[in-house]
Design an enzyme around this catalytic site. Structure first.
Site, short mmCIF file in Angstrom:
data_model
loop_
_atom_site.label_atom_id
_atom_site.label_comp_id
_atom_site.label_asym_id
_atom_site.label_seq_id
_atom_site.Cartn_x
_atom_site.Cartn_y
_atom_site.Cartn_z
N ASN A 1 22.84 57.65 35.71
CA ASN A 1 23.64 56.56 35.15
C ASN A 1 23.48 55.34 36.05
O ASN A 1 22.78 55.37 37.06
CB ASN A 1 25.11 56.98 34.97
CG ASN A 1 25.78 57.36 36.28
OD1 ASN A 1 25.47 56.81 37.35
ND2 ASN A 1 26.72 58.30 36.22
N ARG A 2 24.14 54.27 35.68
CA ARG A 2 23.95 53.01 36.40
C ARG A 2 24.33 53.12 37.87
O ARG A 2 23.60 52.66 38.76
CB ARG A 2 24.76 51.91 35.72
CG ARG A 2 24.58 50.53 36.35
CD ARG A 2 25.09 49.44 35.41
NE ARG A 2 26.37 49.79 34.80
CZ ARG A 2 26.87 49.14 33.75
NH1 ARG A 2 26.18 48.16 33.20
NH2 ARG A 2 28.05 49.48 33.25
N LYS A 3 25.46 53.76 38.16
CA LYS A 3 25.91 53.91 39.54
C LYS A 3 24.94 54.79 40.34
O LYS A 3 24.59 54.46 41.49
CB LYS A 3 27.31 54.53 39.56
CG LYS A 3 27.92 54.74 40.93
CD LYS A 3 29.35 55.24 40.80
CE LYS A 3 30.01 55.43 42.17
NZ LYS A 3 29.45 56.59 42.88
N GLU A 4 24.50 55.88 39.74
CA GLU A 4 23.56 56.76 40.43
C GLU A 4 22.22 56.08 40.68
O GLU A 4 21.59 56.27 41.73
CB GLU A 4 23.35 58.03 39.59
CG GLU A 4 24.59 58.92 39.52
CD GLU A 4 24.49 59.99 38.44
OE1 GLU A 4 25.24 60.97 38.52
OE2 GLU A 4 23.68 59.82 37.50
N ASP A 21 26.23 64.37 29.60
CA ASP A 21 25.74 65.70 29.18
C ASP A 21 25.20 65.65 27.76
O ASP A 21 24.18 66.28 27.45
CB ASP A 21 26.88 66.73 29.26
CG ASP A 21 27.38 66.95 30.68
OD1 ASP A 21 26.59 66.76 31.61
OD2 ASP A 21 28.55 67.30 30.84
#
Length: 483
Positions: free
Chosen positions: A203-206, A272
């Site tokens: 995701n964006r944060k990861e 998921d």
């Protein structure tokens, strides 16, 4: 759109292997109406509890809901949550043979306490440590067997210790040796541990944490993805960007897909769902951008649901045909989808009403009943007798209209929010399952003779008898038509 529809139809022919961290998600719902005298904290009056599969188990459940063949492998503790999780896997996926029990390990459990629409607290119980070498060997052996039947390997990494660096390498090598695709939902900052994978789905944060680069805007996302592709030895990244959609990036191309959601209600488990739909589409033979496009549609559906939810093929088809998801557009649904919709309404504080009938030839009496029913609640669910049920109740010449036509007509009424067809002679099972706040029938009944009245009253619901319009009857209409 026709290509995506054909892809949805092909999903049941695909098979996917999921390996990762299984979790037991427990949702405890209730009401808060006072503060504890023991400490300045709210007292939750528990009303119900819902158990579901989280983590990698939610990926597997999403695959099963799509009709895709799925094999699920993980490691559990020898404890009560582990036994409950095993039972959940057996019920949802058909078998739990891929779950390895490791003595001394604590099964990951997340318990959420929710009052109305507000989550008060989350309590986690888990062991965050690498699984034992013997457990890793057992998982690898099971994976090698499953890869003979599965086109895609999904590594669902939640950092709980199942996917150790050594096991990840061995699993990717086993998949590549058989010509299988590898999709990874990554964890942590070092993506080089997934070297050789075909697709990573941060995701964006990861993405920002793993690349150490800014991720605001399409250009920045492309640069961050390519930095990881070059440095970590993976073929592509599908970056999920919440309300901004999804970016599909390889070493020499980038496609940015805009979000499909019309309403974001709960993002739990949306990642998921994306991984499940993406991997199922790839297993069905889709190229990466088409698979990501379908995953974007699925994400738009699931964020409008409550909790760790799944997406079904009929929902995908409707969303594709409408070029997006309208949360209240699908009114004719099965029982599971109805449960999800009712749960969502309840979290929003809405009163749910229920009425039922054959509704063979819709007449003013029906319209009046439904209008009165809707006025007694915030959302109205109509239970509709199936064709077989009507035939048993009304005789061989009925119904005049099939259940599909009857459901369509009901769904077109503004007073009706949901239609559920049931096969039984009475709607008792529907009422027991949906637990409406208000049960509505015509005034030709008494409360004592209304099916399900005792059930509804037992948990504090009400029974409402609607006024009838005299002389309105489907049977009379049919008799007049025969003259």
């Amino acid at each position: 759109m026709s290509d995506l529809t054909a892809l949805i139809d092909a999903l049941p022919d695909a098979a996917v292997l999921v390996v990762g961290d299984a979790m037991l998600d427990r949702f405890t719902y209730g009401m808060v109406d006072r503060i504890s005298p023991e400490a300045p904290i709210p007292v939750l009056r528990v009303q119900r509890e819902v158990l579901t599969l989280g983590g990698a188990g939610n990926v597997a459940c999403n695959l099963a809901a799509l009709g895709t063949g799925v094999r699920f492998l993980s490691v559990l503790g020898d404890d009560e949550p582990g036994r409950t999780l095993r039972q959940q896997v057996a019920e949802r996926l058909g078998d739990a043979d891929g779950l390895v029990v490791e003595p001394g390990r604590r099964t990951t459990t997340k318990t959420r306490f929710i009052a109305g629409s507000q989550q008060l607290l989350r309590a986690d119980g888990e062991t965050v440590a690498d699984i034992a070498p013997a457990s890793a060997d057992r998982l690898l052996a099971l994976a090698e067997q499953a890869l003979d039947q599965c086109a895609v390997l999904v590594l669902s990494d939640y950092g709980k210790g199942v996917l150790t660096p050594a096991l990840v390498t061995r699993l990717i090598d086993a998949a590549k040796a058989r010509g299988r695709l590898v999709v990874v939902d990554p964890k942590g900052r070092d993506y080089s541990r997934y070297r050789g994978a075909d697709v990573l789905t941060p995701n964006r944060k990861e993405l920002a944490e793993a690349s150490g680069l800014p991720v605001s805007g399409d250009g920045a996302v492309e640069a961050a993805c390519r930095h990881l592709i070059a440095g970590c030895g993976v073929a592509a990244l599908v970056g999920t960007r919440s309300e901004e959609g999804m970016s599909v990036v390889t070493a020499d191309s980038a496609t940015h897909l805009r979000a499909e959601a019309r309403e974001v209600f709960d993002v739990s488990g949306a990642g998921d769902t994306v991984v499940a739909v993406l991997s199922a589409a790839l297993a069905a033979g889709a190229e990466l951008t088409a698979a990501a496009r379908l995953a974007t549609v699925a994400a738009g559906i699931v964020v409008a649901k409550v909790g760790t939810a799944v997406v079904r093929p009929d929902e995908l088809r409707t969303a594709v045909h409408r070029s997006g998801w309208e949360s209240d557009a699908i009114k004719v649904v099965g029982l599971e989808a109805a449960l999800e919709r009712v749960a969502r309404w309840r979290v929003q504080g809405l009163r749910v009403g229920f009425t039922n009938g054959c509704f063979d030839l819709l007449h003013p009496g029906h319209v009046s009943l439904l209008s009165q029913a809707r006025s007694a609640c915030d959302r109205l669910v109509v239970g509709l007798n199936s064709d077989a049920s009507v035939k048993r109740l009304k005789g061989e010449t009925r119904p005049v209209q099939g259940e599909g036509a009857r459901a369509t007509v009901l769904a077109s009424l503004s007073s009706v929010d949901l239609v559920v067809v049931f096969e039984e002679d009475t709607p008792l099972r529907l009422i027991e399952t949906l637990r409406p706040d208000v049960l509505v029938k015509g005034a030709d009944y008494t409360i004592a003779t209304v099916v399900g009245a005792d059930v509804v009253q037992s948990y504090g619901g009400t029974v409402f008898l609607a006024d009838l319009i005299q002389g309105q009857s489907t049977t009379r209409m049919v008799e007049r038509m025969k003259r």
